[in-house]
Design a protein around this motif. Structure first.
Motif, PDB file in Angstrom:
ATOM      1  N   LYS A  85       0.670  -1.204   0.021  1.00 31.77           N
ATOM      2  CA  LYS A  85      -0.247   0.109   0.075  1.00 31.77           C
ATOM      3  C   LYS A  85       0.785   1.220   0.272  1.00 31.77           C
ATOM      4  O   LYS A  85       0.498   2.626  -0.417  1.00 31.77           O
ATOM      5  N   ALA A  86       2.165   1.072   0.904  1.00 31.22           N
ATOM      6  CA  ALA A  86       3.310   2.377   0.593  1.00 31.22           C
ATOM      7  C   ALA A  86       3.437   2.519   0.047  1.00 31.22           C
ATOM      8  O   ALA A  86       3.589   4.366  -1.004  1.00 31.22           O
ATOM      9  N   GLU A  87       3.647   1.064  -1.604  1.00 34.58           N
ATOM     10  CA  GLU A  87       4.283   1.928  -2.555  1.00 34.58           C
ATOM     11  C   GLU A  87       2.916   2.427  -3.831  1.00 34.58           C
ATOM     12  O   GLU A  87       2.821   2.944  -4.743  1.00 34.58           O
ATOM     13  N   HIS A  88       1.891   1.805  -3.087  1.00 29.11           N
ATOM     14  CA  HIS A  88       0.694   3.077  -4.576  1.00 29.11           C
ATOM     15  C   HIS A  88      -0.257   3.422  -3.435  1.00 29.11           C
ATOM     16  O   HIS A  88      -1.694   2.982  -3.266  1.00 29.11           O
ATOM     17  N   PRO A  89       0.556   4.518  -2.719  1.00 31.60           N
ATOM     18  CA  PRO A  89      -0.881   5.140  -1.395  1.00 31.60           C
ATOM     19  C   PRO A  89      -2.496   5.609  -2.614  1.00 31.60           C
ATOM     20  O   PRO A  89      -3.106   6.189  -1.601  1.00 31.60           O
ATOM     21  N   ASP A  90      -2.468   5.668  -3.791  1.00 28.48           N
ATOM     22  CA  ASP A  90      -3.170   6.579  -4.005  1.00 28.48           C
ATOM     23  C   ASP A  90      -4.257   5.138  -4.473  1.00 28.48           C
ATOM     24  O   ASP A  90      -5.609   5.762  -5.257  1.00 28.48           O
ATOM     25  N   LYS A  91      -4.165   3.900  -4.657  1.00 34.43           N
ATOM     26  CA  LYS A  91      -5.034   2.779  -4.556  1.00 34.43           C
ATOM     27  C   LYS A  91      -5.907   2.467  -2.866  1.00 34.43           C
ATOM     28  O   LYS A  91      -5.008   2.604  -2.004  1.00 34.43           O
ATOM     29  N   ARG A  92      -7.329   2.195  -3.339  1.00 35.29           N
ATOM     30  CA  ARG A  92      -7.662   1.699  -2.709  1.00 35.29           C
ATOM     31  C   ARG A  92      -7.832  -0.349  -2.203  1.00 35.29           C
ATOM     32  O   ARG A  92      -8.116  -0.482  -3.559  1.00 35.29           O
ATOM     33  N   ILE A  93      -7.089  -0.597  -1.551  1.00 30.50           N
ATOM     34  CA  ILE A  93      -6.712  -1.882  -1.304  1.00 30.50           C
ATOM     35  C   ILE A  93      -6.843  -2.705  -0.314  1.00 30.50           C
ATOM     36  O   ILE A  93      -7.201  -2.104   0.745  1.00 30.50           O
ATOM     37  N   VAL A  94      -7.637  -4.283  -0.643  1.00 31.69           N
ATOM     38  CA  VAL A  94      -7.982  -4.547   0.207  1.00 31.69           C
ATOM     39  C   VAL A  94      -7.572  -6.181   0.311  1.00 31.69           C
ATOM     40  O   VAL A  94      -6.974  -6.657  -1.392  1.00 31.69           O
ATOM     41  N   LEU A  95      -7.081  -6.473   1.204  1.00 32.82           N
ATOM     42  CA  LEU A  95      -6.529  -8.281   0.984  1.00 32.82           C
ATOM     43  C   LEU A  95      -7.516  -9.495   1.910  1.00 32.82           C
ATOM     44  O   LEU A  95      -8.409  -8.976   2.064  1.00 32.82           O
ATOM     45  N   ALA A  96      -7.570 -10.235   0.460  1.00 29.06           N
ATOM     46  CA  ALA A  96      -9.336 -10.753   0.200  1.00 29.06           C
ATOM     47  C   ALA A  96      -8.220 -12.312   0.114  1.00 29.06           C
ATOM     48  O   ALA A  96      -7.118 -12.840   0.028  1.00 29.06           O
ATOM     49  N   GLU A  97     -10.082 -12.757   0.496  1.00 33.11           N
ATOM     50  CA  GLU A  97      -9.356 -14.232   0.318  1.00 33.11           C
ATOM     51  C   GLU A  97     -10.924 -15.039  -0.198  1.00 33.11           C
ATOM     52  O   GLU A  97     -11.922 -14.026   0.602  1.00 33.11           O
ATOM     53  N   TYR A  98     -10.596 -16.280  -0.897  1.00 28.88           N
ATOM     54  CA  TYR A  98     -12.672 -15.948  -1.152  1.00 28.88           C
ATOM     55  C   TYR A  98     -12.866 -17.948  -0.445  1.00 28.88           C
ATOM     56  O   TYR A  98     -11.821 -18.843  -0.106  1.00 28.88           O
ATOM     57  N   LEU A  99     -14.247 -17.873  -0.007  1.00 29.68           N
ATOM     58  CA  LEU A  99     -14.013 -18.767   0.822  1.00 29.68           C
ATOM     59  C   LEU A  99     -15.743 -19.466   0.934  1.00 29.68           C
ATOM     60  O   LEU A  99     -16.443 -18.673   0.738  1.00 29.68           O
ATOM     61  N   ASP A 100     -15.952 -20.533   1.320  1.00 33.08           N
ATOM     62  CA  ASP A 100     -17.031 -21.046   0.706  1.00 33.08           C
ATOM     63  C   ASP A 100     -18.224 -20.753   1.863  1.00 33.08           C
ATOM     64  O   ASP A 100     -17.730 -20.922   2.513  1.00 33.08           O
ATOM     65  N   ALA A 101     -19.511 -20.137   1.140  1.00 35.59           N
ATOM     66  CA  ALA A 101     -19.937 -19.760   2.477  1.00 35.59           C
ATOM     67  C   ALA A 101     -20.199 -21.076   3.626  1.00 35.59           C
ATOM     68  O   ALA A 101     -20.929 -20.380   4.701  1.00 35.59           O
ATOM     69  N   ASP A 102     -20.077 -22.006   3.418  1.00 32.72           N
ATOM     70  CA  ASP A 102     -20.439 -23.213   4.364  1.00 32.72           C
ATOM     71  C   ASP A 102     -19.705 -23.436   5.485  1.00 32.72           C
ATOM     72  O   ASP A 102     -19.296 -24.320   6.285  1.00 32.72           O
ATOM     73  N   ASN A 103     -18.259 -22.524   5.230  1.00 25.48           N
ATOM     74  CA  ASN A 103     -16.696 -22.476   5.518  1.00 25.48           C
ATOM     75  C   ASN A 103     -16.903 -21.799   7.261  1.00 25.48           C
ATOM     76  O   ASN A 103     -16.079 -20.572   7.055  1.00 25.48           O
ATOM     77  N   LEU A 104     -18.075 -22.132   7.953  1.00 30.06           N
ATOM     78  CA  LEU A 104     -18.214 -21.289   9.168  1.00 30.06           C
ATOM     79  C   LEU A 104     -17.193 -20.756  10.571  1.00 30.06           C
ATOM     80  O   LEU A 104     -17.043 -20.057  10.834  1.00 30.06           O
ATOM     81  N   LYS A 105     -16.174 -22.440  10.081  1.00 25.49           N
ATOM     82  CA  LYS A 105     -15.126 -21.925  10.773  1.00 25.49           C
ATOM     83  C   LYS A 105     -14.434 -21.136  10.410  1.00 25.49           C
ATOM     84  O   LYS A 105     -13.697 -19.943  10.958  1.00 25.49           O
ATOM     85  N   ASP A 106     -13.526 -20.911   9.347  1.00 27.68           N
ATOM     86  CA  ASP A 106     -12.516 -19.748   8.606  1.00 27.68           C
ATOM     87  C   ASP A 106     -13.229 -18.601   8.641  1.00 27.68           C
ATOM     88  O   ASP A 106     -12.766 -17.658   8.758  1.00 27.68           O
TER      89      ASP A 106
END
Length: 301
Positions: free
Chosen positions: A107-128
């Motif tokens: 993010k510090a290298e791209h201060p003007d970008k709106r950055i989100v750290l993301a993962e894909y999870l199955d909707a039934d993976n309630l634990k994670d």
């Protein structure tokens, strides 16, 4: 749990990383976008890898045409894998913290970008899901997954005059660039990187079915192996000037015929839950609801 440290991978780690996950191993060995600063290994006192966290730039990260849109989200996608599939929450906490720290460096290298750290999870993976929600992540998007039963008849649709659908190898720079430009035009500047395109072509079961009007690539559906029984019909696009003319239906059904001939029993694809046009198209062809994947994300300040 024995003491552990978090570090970036070393050259001698290749075999251990390969034993964790096949796709991760192929990424480590061959993906041109791999940045080893974005791979974080948890190692024990014997320097044995017990878990790996991996961060990659999503196709939105360098999307063209969105520099003035301050609300446009650029995703960094991540995955955490444990040796032998045995999770340890202390290690998971440490790797999640390390991913956030690394994301802040980006993010510090791209201060003007709106950055989100993301993962894909199955909707039934309630634990994670519960774990990440408790860590300050939120639900950013819902991906609807559809399935097509390949034991049923596959519909046929006519193409506009002068348009044909062909398998198309992205095995040279010209073909890669042609595909890339069509994808950019179709997805409002969001497309796989050229490195990712090259990497995907390394799969022996990946086939691109492209629609051509003369020499112009105007649409695509790609197939690849998910399991012995299941194949993907993904990367569906048609450039704007050829949309609503039956091109998407034809390339999808050509891909379905290919998977059926390959002995697959089902084909699946995913689309954003708010993409009403795509959902209507897939259900009209004969796809049925298969499940949901949630994008969970952590905003990087």
């Amino acid at each position: 749990m024995k003491d552990f440290v978090i570090r970036n991978p070393k050259e001698e780690d290749a075999e251990q990383i390969g034993s964790l996950d096949f796709v991760l191993n192929m990424t480590y060995l061959y993906h041109g976008d791999l940045d080893k600063r974005n791979m974080l290994c948890a190692v024990n006192g014997e320097d044995k890898i017990i878990a790996v966290a991996h961060l990659m730039e999503h196709e939105t990260f360098h999307a063209a045409g969105h520099d003035e849109d301050k609300d446009f989200i650029r995703y960094l996608k991540f995955q955490i894998l444990f040796a032998d599939g045995v999770e340890d929450e202390q290690i998971k906490d440490a790797l999640t913290d390390a991913l956030i720290i690394r994301s802040r460096e980006i993010k510090a290298e791209h201060p003007d970008k709106r950055i989100v750290l993301a993962e894909y999870l199955d909707a039934d993976n309630l634990k994670d899901l519960s774990y990440y929600l408790a860590r300050g992540f939120t639900i950013r998007d819902t991906i609807v997954v559809f399935r097509f039963d390949l034991s049923q008849d596959i519909p046929r649709y006519s193409l506009p005059e002068g348009v044909q659908v062909l398998p198309f190898l992205l095995d040279n720079s010209e073909a890669l660039e042609q595909y890339h430009q069509a994808e950019l035009a179709s997805f409002d500047g969001v497309a796989w990187s050229m490195n990712h395109l090259r990497w995907m072509q390394g799969s022996p079961e990946m086939v691109n079915f492209c629609a051509f009007a003369g020499n112009q690539l105007i649409g695509n559906t790609s197939t690849w192996r998910i399991t012995d029984e299941r194949g993907a019909t993904e990367s569906v696009f048609v450039i704007p000037e050829w949309q609503k003319q039956g091109v998407a239906r034809s390339v999808i059904c050509t891909a379905l015929e290919h998977l059926k001939q390959q002995g697959k029993s089902i084909a699946t694809l995913g689309t954003h839950g708010n993409n009403q046009k795509a959902i209507r198209l897939y259900t009209q062809i004969g796809y049925e609801l298969y499940g949901f994947i949630l994008t969970i994300g952590y905003a990087i300040d």
